[in-house]
Design an enzyme around this catalytic site. Structure first.
Site, short mmCIF file in Angstrom:
data_model
loop_
_atom_site.label_atom_id
_atom_site.label_comp_id
_atom_site.label_asym_id
_atom_site.label_seq_id
_atom_site.Cartn_x
_atom_site.Cartn_y
_atom_site.Cartn_z
N ARG B 60 48.17 29.26 38.11
CA ARG B 60 47.63 29.95 39.28
C ARG B 60 48.17 29.40 40.58
O ARG B 60 48.67 30.14 41.43
CB ARG B 60 46.11 29.79 39.24
CG ARG B 60 45.34 30.76 40.04
CD ARG B 60 43.89 30.53 39.70
NE ARG B 60 43.83 30.10 38.29
CZ ARG B 60 43.29 30.82 37.33
NH1 ARG B 60 42.73 31.95 37.61
NH2 ARG B 60 43.29 30.39 36.10
N THR B 61 48.09 28.09 40.76
CA THR B 61 48.49 27.50 42.05
C THR B 61 49.97 27.71 42.29
O THR B 61 50.39 28.08 43.38
CB THR B 61 48.16 25.99 42.05
OG1 THR B 61 46.76 25.83 41.80
CG2 THR B 61 48.49 25.36 43.39
N LYS B 88 64.14 12.33 32.42
CA LYS B 88 65.17 11.33 32.12
C LYS B 88 64.90 10.03 32.87
O LYS B 88 65.76 9.16 32.92
CB LYS B 88 66.55 11.87 32.48
CG LYS B 88 66.91 13.13 31.72
CD LYS B 88 68.19 13.74 32.24
CE LYS B 88 68.42 15.14 31.64
NZ LYS B 88 69.39 15.90 32.41
N HIS B 138 42.97 18.57 46.55
CA HIS B 138 43.66 19.83 46.28
C HIS B 138 43.29 20.72 47.48
O HIS B 138 42.47 21.63 47.36
CB HIS B 138 43.18 20.41 44.95
CG HIS B 138 43.96 21.59 44.46
ND1 HIS B 138 44.96 22.20 45.22
CD2 HIS B 138 43.90 22.31 43.30
CE1 HIS B 138 45.46 23.22 44.53
NE2 HIS B 138 44.84 23.30 43.37
#
Lengths: 183, 324
Positions: B60-61, B88, B138
């Site tokens: 969603r984000t 890596k 967030h």
């Protein structure tokens, strides 16, 4: 800014008479009201468009659709200015395809606002014709753009600022010149 | 007219002022309309290159940011940790510096470590937007939650908002607490003791141990997703038990003195933290949150992009018509 540097060029009666004349010329320009749409540029252009719309309704007995447009997101100087300008509302009530769109703004200066408005209109549809009405043309163009209908012509230096005041936002109608205000 | 600015980065809501948060919410309003147009695109960020750097799963984000970027005409590149040089063993700063060497303008980053966004923002000149960092913040999620609540009530000031569920591991809860409190809302949290961080009262929130009490108190419930891996880690006895004690069910809401607005940041576990009849019910604004998410992210990108004050003076001299 001291008041002495501010000069009133036109008061409310001058502005009122200019708008009356513009409203008649707009209907002539569009060959009637059938396909006409007025689109005011935020913020004072939208107040002027609303008034022109009322005048046309009184004279012609026809309601012309009225839209408003904020051109901020289409400006060519967004990368360089700061802080970010506040974005206003854009609301176009009808499909613009094959309509006669009349852009209404308060002051025509460099032409950059109108350039942005034309770009934005193209994203909303393909009008049969687009015209430009301004209350004040103050000269100083930086782009090849001219108005079809001009209410008042003002002779201003590039360093001057021309303010259009509208009763809806400023409490009175006037056109004022501020010497050295455009710095 | 003095307009507050956001500065270079959006790392969280804790460092923002009330005025800055209001600026984002107000700026999001006109952007809602852009997504309703036939041509859903404006040229505001033309020529900007934005990297979406996702070190943690997100649907969603990431999609919401990508829509926001594309609707502003920015060029976007998505980098996901799996399959990239990160796997890596490349360090975060090396990844960012390599991206910078390709001349990017902004980075949207999600990262499992708290503080990762700040770490990056201090080391690269590009704008950094925190798309979720560990259990820290967030910010765009909280902003879209706040916009959705404000849409329904016309204000945030004086509203009672309860955040329900796993508070300990939730960056959404933290950002909501900071943002809502700054805008004058009363905030409470509700969840099992095992998922309630110690000292949470210090953030100025009320703690409810029983969901019934929260429902009786609140105007708005923001129901967090119960991360299923928490059960394996022993924080809760079982999903059924969680639903029985903390599930937001229709029966529980019917006991409330008035209707409650229901938010959920998604993805939902139906029948765990939320009853399907509530999620799909008339007071749920869960899909409005998704729509508002794009508008809020457009507003943040617009406010952070460009806007270099040292260039403002030069631009003013070139005869701009817009004086406001």
């Amino acid at each position: 800014m001291t008041p002495s540097e501010r000069k009133i060029l036109h008061d409310d009666s001058g502005v009122g008479a200019a708008l009356e004349r513009m409203s008649r010329e707009i209907v002539q320009f569009a060959g009637g009201t059938d396909r006409l749409v007025l689109v005011g540029i935020q913020r004072r252009g939208s107040d002027l468009a609303e008034r022109l719309c009322r005048m046309i309704a009184e004279a012609e007995g026809a309601t012309v659709p009225l839209g408003v447009m904020d051109i901020t997101l289409y400006r060519d100087d967004l990368q360089t200015i700061g802080p970010r300008p506040v974005v206003g509302e854009t609301r176009l009530p009808v499909d613009l395809d094959d309509r006669w769109v009349m852009i209404v703004d308060d002051v025509l200066f460099t032409g950059r606002t109108i350039r942005a408005a034309l770009d934005q209109l193209a994203d909303f549809g393909r009008p049969a014709r687009i015209g430009l009405s301004v209350l004040v043309d103050r000269g100083g163009r930086e782009l090849p753009i001219q108005a079809d209908i001009v209410g008042l012509k003002v002779d201003a230096q590039s360093s001057d600022r021309v303010d259009v005041l509208v009763a809806e936002l400023d409490g009175r109608d006037a056109v004022e010149l501020v010497h050295g205000g455009n710095t | 007219m003095t307009v507050p600015t956001l500065g270079k980065d959006l790392l969280g809501l804790e460092p923002l002022t009330k005025e800055q948060i209001q600026l984002v919410l107000d700026t999001a309003e006109p952007f809602k309309e852009v997504s309703e147009r036939t041509i859903k695109k404006v040229p505001a960020l033309r020529g900007k290159t934005i990297v979406n750097l996702f070190f943690e799963a997100s649907t969603r984000t990431r999609i919401s940011f990508e829509f926001a970027e594309k609707r502003l005409s920015a060029d976007t590149v998505n980098v996901v940790a799996a399959g990239s040089a990160v796997q890596k063993g490349e360090t975060l700063v090396d990844t960012a510096r390599n991206l910078e060497a390709m001349r990017i303008d902004m980075v949207v980053m999600r990262h499992p470590s708290s503080g990762a966004a700040k770490f990056l923002a201090e080391r690269i000149p590009s704008n950094v937007i925190n798309g979720g960092d560990g259990t820290h913040e967030h910010p765009t999620q909280a902003l879209l939650d706040m916009l959705t609540i404000r849409d329904k009530f016309g204000r945030l000031d004086g509203l009672k908002v309860c955040i329900c569920g796993d508070i300990t591991h939730s960056r959404v809860a933290r950002s909501n607490i900071w943002g809502l409190r700054k805008l004058g809302a009363e905030v409470a949290v509700c969840g099992p003791q095992s998922l309630m961080p110690g000292g949470i009262e210090g953030l100025g929130v009320t703690v409810f141990r029983r969901i019934e009490e929260a429902i009786e108190w609140a105007d708005v419930l923001n129901i967090l997703r119960l991360q299923l891996e928490r059960m394996k880690a022993g924080y809760i006895p079982s999903l059924r038990e969680y639903y029985r004690v903390f599930g937001v069910t229709l029966e529980r809401l019917e006991q409330a003195p008035h209707d409650l607005l229901i938010l959920h940041p998604g993805p939902m576990n139906r029948g765990v933290e939320i009853d399907s009849r509530v999620a799909d019910g008339p007071h749920s604004v869960i899909l409005d949150q998704v729509t508002n998410g794009v508008a809020v992210r457009m507003a943040v990108l617009y406010l952070l992009a460009g806007g270099r004050p040292e260039l403002a003076e030069a631009a003013k001299g070139s005869g701009r018509e817009v004086e406001e």
